[in-house]
Motif scaffolding. Structure first.
Motif, PDB file in Angstrom:
ATOM      1  N   ALA A  90       0.812  -1.219   0.000  1.00  0.00           N
ATOM      2  CA  ALA A  90       0.000   0.000   0.000  1.00  0.00           C
ATOM      3  C   ALA A  90       0.845   1.269   0.000  1.00  0.00           C
ATOM      4  CB  ALA A  90      -0.916   0.000   1.226  1.00  0.00           C
ATOM      5  N   ASP A  91       2.111   1.158   0.423  1.00  0.00           N
ATOM      6  CA  ASP A  91       2.978   2.322   0.557  1.00  0.00           C
ATOM      7  C   ASP A  91       3.099   3.058  -0.781  1.00  0.00           C
ATOM      8  OD1 ASP A  91       4.647   4.053   1.954  1.00  0.00           O
ATOM      9  OD2 ASP A  91       6.451   2.894   1.497  1.00  0.00           O
ATOM     10  N   GLY A  92       2.895   4.335  -0.727  1.00  0.00           N
ATOM     11  CA  GLY A  92       2.926   5.155  -1.939  1.00  0.00           C
ATOM     12  C   GLY A  92       1.524   5.557  -2.362  1.00  0.00           C
ATOM     13  N   TRP A  93       0.536   4.768  -1.994  1.00  0.00           N
ATOM     14  CA  TRP A  93      -0.865   5.131  -2.223  1.00  0.00           C
ATOM     15  C   TRP A  93      -1.491   5.625  -0.919  1.00  0.00           C
ATOM     16  CZ3 TRP A  93       0.142   0.011  -4.413  1.00  0.00           C
ATOM     17  CH2 TRP A  93       0.384   0.060  -5.782  1.00  0.00           C
ATOM     18  N   TYR A  94      -1.165   4.907   0.174  1.00  0.00           N
ATOM     19  CA  TYR A  94      -1.742   5.227   1.484  1.00  0.00           C
ATOM     20  C   TYR A  94      -0.662   5.101   2.549  1.00  0.00           C
ATOM     21  CZ  TYR A  94      -5.812   3.883  -1.241  1.00  0.00           C
ATOM     22  OH  TYR A  94      -6.742   3.782  -2.236  1.00  0.00           O
ATOM     23  N   THR A  95      -0.810   5.849   3.601  1.00  0.00           N
ATOM     24  CA  THR A  95       0.083   5.671   4.742  1.00  0.00           C
ATOM     25  C   THR A  95      -0.350   4.416   5.494  1.00  0.00           C
ATOM     26  OG1 THR A  95      -1.315   6.945   6.254  1.00  0.00           O
ATOM     27  CG2 THR A  95       0.387   8.174   5.022  1.00  0.00           C
ATOM     28  N   ALA A  96       0.567   3.891   6.271  1.00  0.00           N
ATOM     29  CA  ALA A  96       0.238   2.714   7.079  1.00  0.00           C
ATOM     30  C   ALA A  96      -0.913   3.033   8.029  1.00  0.00           C
ATOM     31  CB  ALA A  96       1.472   2.253   7.856  1.00  0.00           C
ATOM     32  N   SER A  97      -0.880   4.216   8.613  1.00  0.00           N
ATOM     33  CA  SER A  97      -1.942   4.564   9.563  1.00  0.00           C
ATOM     34  C   SER A  97      -3.295   4.695   8.868  1.00  0.00           C
ATOM     35  CB  SER A  97      -1.592   5.823  10.344  1.00  0.00           C
ATOM     36  OG  SER A  97      -1.431   6.919   9.493  1.00  0.00           O
ATOM     37  N   ALA A  98      -3.335   5.137   7.628  1.00  0.00           N
ATOM     38  CA  ALA A  98      -4.612   5.229   6.902  1.00  0.00           C
ATOM     39  C   ALA A  98      -5.203   3.838   6.675  1.00  0.00           C
ATOM     40  CB  ALA A  98      -4.423   5.949   5.570  1.00  0.00           C
ATOM     41  N   VAL A  99      -4.360   2.887   6.296  1.00  0.00           N
ATOM     42  CA  VAL A  99      -4.830   1.512   6.079  1.00  0.00           C
ATOM     43  C   VAL A  99      -5.297   0.906   7.396  1.00  0.00           C
ATOM     44  CG1 VAL A  99      -4.165  -0.826   5.349  1.00  0.00           C
ATOM     45  CG2 VAL A  99      -3.343   1.171   4.062  1.00  0.00           C
ATOM     46  N   LEU A 100      -4.511   1.085   8.444  1.00  0.00           N
ATOM     47  CA  LEU A 100      -4.874   0.512   9.746  1.00  0.00           C
ATOM     48  C   LEU A 100      -6.121   1.174  10.328  1.00  0.00           C
ATOM     49  CD1 LEU A 100      -1.288   0.060  11.176  1.00  0.00           C
ATOM     50  CD2 LEU A 100      -2.820  -1.753  10.379  1.00  0.00           C
ATOM     51  N   ASP A 101      -6.244   2.485  10.184  1.00  0.00           N
ATOM     52  CA  ASP A 101      -7.448   3.174  10.676  1.00  0.00           C
ATOM     53  C   ASP A 101      -8.698   2.660   9.965  1.00  0.00           C
ATOM     54  OD1 ASP A 101      -5.910   4.662  12.418  1.00  0.00           O
ATOM     55  OD2 ASP A 101      -5.984   6.505  11.225  1.00  0.00           O
ATOM     56  N   ALA A 102      -8.594   2.481   8.656  1.00  0.00           N
ATOM     57  CA  ALA A 102      -9.738   1.961   7.892  1.00  0.00           C
ATOM     58  C   ALA A 102     -10.044   0.517   8.304  1.00  0.00           C
ATOM     59  CB  ALA A 102      -9.458   2.054   6.394  1.00  0.00           C
ATOM     60  N   ALA A 103      -9.012  -0.256   8.603  1.00  0.00           N
ATOM     61  CA  ALA A 103      -9.214  -1.640   9.062  1.00  0.00           C
ATOM     62  C   ALA A 103      -9.916  -1.658  10.420  1.00  0.00           C
ATOM     63  CB  ALA A 103      -7.872  -2.369   9.144  1.00  0.00           C
ATOM     64  N   PHE A 104      -9.574  -0.727  11.303  1.00  0.00           N
ATOM     65  CA  PHE A 104     -10.229  -0.659  12.617  1.00  0.00           C
ATOM     66  C   PHE A 104     -11.712  -0.324  12.470  1.00  0.00           C
ATOM     67  CE2 PHE A 104      -5.915   0.500  14.541  1.00  0.00           C
ATOM     68  CZ  PHE A 104      -5.665  -0.811  14.907  1.00  0.00           C
ATOM     69  N   VAL A 105     -12.042   0.530  11.524  1.00  0.00           N
ATOM     70  CA  VAL A 105     -13.450   0.865  11.284  1.00  0.00           C
ATOM     71  C   VAL A 105     -14.216  -0.402  10.892  1.00  0.00           C
ATOM     72  CG1 VAL A 105     -15.028   2.129   9.750  1.00  0.00           C
ATOM     73  CG2 VAL A 105     -13.030   3.280  10.726  1.00  0.00           C
ATOM     74  N   ILE A 106     -13.633  -1.202  10.025  1.00  0.00           N
ATOM     75  CA  ILE A 106     -14.260  -2.456   9.606  1.00  0.00           C
ATOM     76  C   ILE A 106     -14.391  -3.395  10.802  1.00  0.00           C
ATOM     77  CG2 ILE A 106     -13.918  -4.565   8.238  1.00  0.00           C
ATOM     78  CD1 ILE A 106     -12.553  -2.683   6.130  1.00  0.00           C
ATOM     79  N   HIS A 107     -13.316  -3.516  11.557  1.00  0.00           N
ATOM     80  CA  HIS A 107     -13.321  -4.419  12.712  1.00  0.00           C
ATOM     81  C   HIS A 107     -14.349  -4.001  13.761  1.00  0.00           C
ATOM     82  CE1 HIS A 107     -12.087  -6.850  16.067  1.00  0.00           C
ATOM     83  NE2 HIS A 107     -11.846  -5.752  16.761  1.00  0.00           N
ATOM     84  N   GLN A 108     -14.485  -2.719  13.990  1.00  0.00           N
ATOM     85  CA  GLN A 108     -15.350  -2.233  15.062  1.00  0.00           C
ATOM     86  C   GLN A 108     -16.819  -2.094  14.667  1.00  0.00           C
ATOM     87  OE1 GLN A 108     -13.219   1.317  16.053  1.00  0.00           O
ATOM     88  NE2 GLN A 108     -11.822   0.261  17.432  1.00  0.00           N
ATOM     89  N   ALA A 109     -17.124  -2.307  13.399  1.00  0.00           N
ATOM     90  CA  ALA A 109     -18.511  -2.181  12.954  1.00  0.00           C
ATOM     91  C   ALA A 109     -19.383  -3.223  13.655  1.00  0.00           C
ATOM     92  CB  ALA A 109     -18.591  -2.362  11.442  1.00  0.00           C
ATOM     93  N   ALA A 110     -20.532  -2.793  14.130  1.00  0.00           N
ATOM     94  CA  ALA A 110     -21.453  -3.711  14.805  1.00  0.00           C
ATOM     95  C   ALA A 110     -21.870  -4.836  13.859  1.00  0.00           C
ATOM     96  CB  ALA A 110     -22.675  -2.949  15.307  1.00  0.00           C
ATOM     97  N   THR A 111     -22.137  -4.476  12.623  1.00  0.00           N
ATOM     98  CA  THR A 111     -22.442  -5.462  11.591  1.00  0.00           C
ATOM     99  C   THR A 111     -21.310  -5.389  10.581  1.00  0.00           C
ATOM    100  OG1 THR A 111     -24.803  -5.074  11.866  1.00  0.00           O
ATOM    101  CG2 THR A 111     -24.099  -6.148   9.824  1.00  0.00           C
ATOM    102  N   PRO A 112     -20.615  -6.511  10.344  1.00  0.00           N
ATOM    103  CA  PRO A 112     -19.504  -6.454   9.384  1.00  0.00           C
ATOM    104  C   PRO A 112     -19.973  -5.907   8.037  1.00  0.00           C
ATOM    105  CG  PRO A 112     -19.532  -8.570  10.515  1.00  0.00           C
ATOM    106  CD  PRO A 112     -20.809  -7.849  10.885  1.00  0.00           C
ATOM    107  N   PRO A 113     -19.232  -4.972   7.478  1.00  0.00           N
ATOM    108  CA  PRO A 113     -19.627  -4.405   6.188  1.00  0.00           C
ATOM    109  C   PRO A 113     -19.527  -5.459   5.086  1.00  0.00           C
ATOM    110  CG  PRO A 113     -17.470  -3.602   6.840  1.00  0.00           C
ATOM    111  CD  PRO A 113     -17.992  -4.417   7.981  1.00  0.00           C
ATOM    112  N   ALA A 114     -20.172  -5.176   3.981  1.00  0.00           N
ATOM    113  CA  ALA A 114     -20.099  -6.081   2.831  1.00  0.00           C
ATOM    114  C   ALA A 114     -18.643  -6.249   2.412  1.00  0.00           C
ATOM    115  CB  ALA A 114     -20.918  -5.512   1.679  1.00  0.00           C
ATOM    116  N   LEU A 115     -18.364  -7.400   1.836  1.00  0.00           N
ATOM    117  CA  LEU A 115     -17.017  -7.616   1.316  1.00  0.00           C
ATOM    118  C   LEU A 115     -16.788  -6.684   0.137  1.00  0.00           C
ATOM    119  CD1 LEU A 115     -16.873 -11.513   1.381  1.00  0.00           C
ATOM    120  CD2 LEU A 115     -15.637  -9.932   2.881  1.00  0.00           C
ATOM    121  N   PRO A 116     -15.543  -6.266  -0.061  1.00  0.00           N
ATOM    122  CA  PRO A 116     -15.256  -5.417  -1.221  1.00  0.00           C
ATOM    123  C   PRO A 116     -15.545  -6.168  -2.519  1.00  0.00           C
ATOM    124  CG  PRO A 116     -13.350  -5.568   0.249  1.00  0.00           C
ATOM    125  CD  PRO A 116     -14.365  -6.550   0.728  1.00  0.00           C
TER     126      PRO A 116
END
Length: 175
Positions: A90-116
């Motif tokens: 992902a480096d060069g498109w996104y920072t590591a923290s951007a990828v991890l922050d987005a992953a935490f949003v998915i993880h913390q969702a009460a209902t898992p979001p649809a698969l990409p």
């Protein structure tokens, strides 16, 4: 001293010392996309965890190319290494923290979001974060640790790799 408006001369491009890690990350993302495109792929936490285990094991075995001790196939490090490789990809498109922050949003969702969408560009944040969320969540459940702990180790490893590469590149240019 004469003032100049030209940029200093820089040596030719230095090869990316983390290109191999990024290539392993790309392979892992491609396999993730293949698996979420399979009939019956599920967005449930159980489905994500099952997929995370398979992907981490496969990634670890491919990276080790037969040099892996049998007892290390289920170590927490196989998950953090996989996440680290995805962060390199992902480096060069996104920072590591951007990828991890987005992953935490998915993880913390009460209902898992649809698969990409499996056919999406593999560089989309949605694909990268979804894979990282699955890997971190699975490792956390398997090893009874917090998701944030798994992500922190992977991010630290990534940042250490990147900082070492940056240091070596700067040193090469300035010598």
């Amino acid at each position: 001293m004469q003032k100049t408006t030209q940029a200093p001369q820089v040596s030719p491009a230095i090869p990316d010392p983390n290109a191999e890690n990024a290539a392993w990350g790309a392979a892992l993302v491609a396999e993730y996309q293949r698996r979420i495109g399979e009939k019956g792929a599920t967005k449930t936490r159980r489905g994500r965890a099952a997929r995370g285990v398979v992907l981490a094991r496969q990634h670890y075995r491919m990276r080790c190319q037969g040099r892996m001790p049998v007892d290390s196939a289920d170590s927490q490090s196989m998950f953090t290494e996989a996440v680290c490789d995805v962060l390199h990809y992902a480096d060069g498109w996104y920072t590591a923290s951007a990828v991890l922050d987005a992953a935490f949003v998915i993880h913390q969702a009460a209902t898992p979001p649809a698969l990409p969408e499996p056919a999406a560009d593999p560089r989309t944040l949605e694909i990268l974060a979804s894979l990282v969320a699955d890997l971190c969540m699975t490792a956390a459940a398997m090893f009874n640790v917090a998701v944030e702990d798994v992500a922190d180790v992977a991010e630290t490893d990534f940042l250490d790799d990147v900082d070492e590469a940056r240091f070596n590149a700067v040193r090469a240019v300035r010598n």
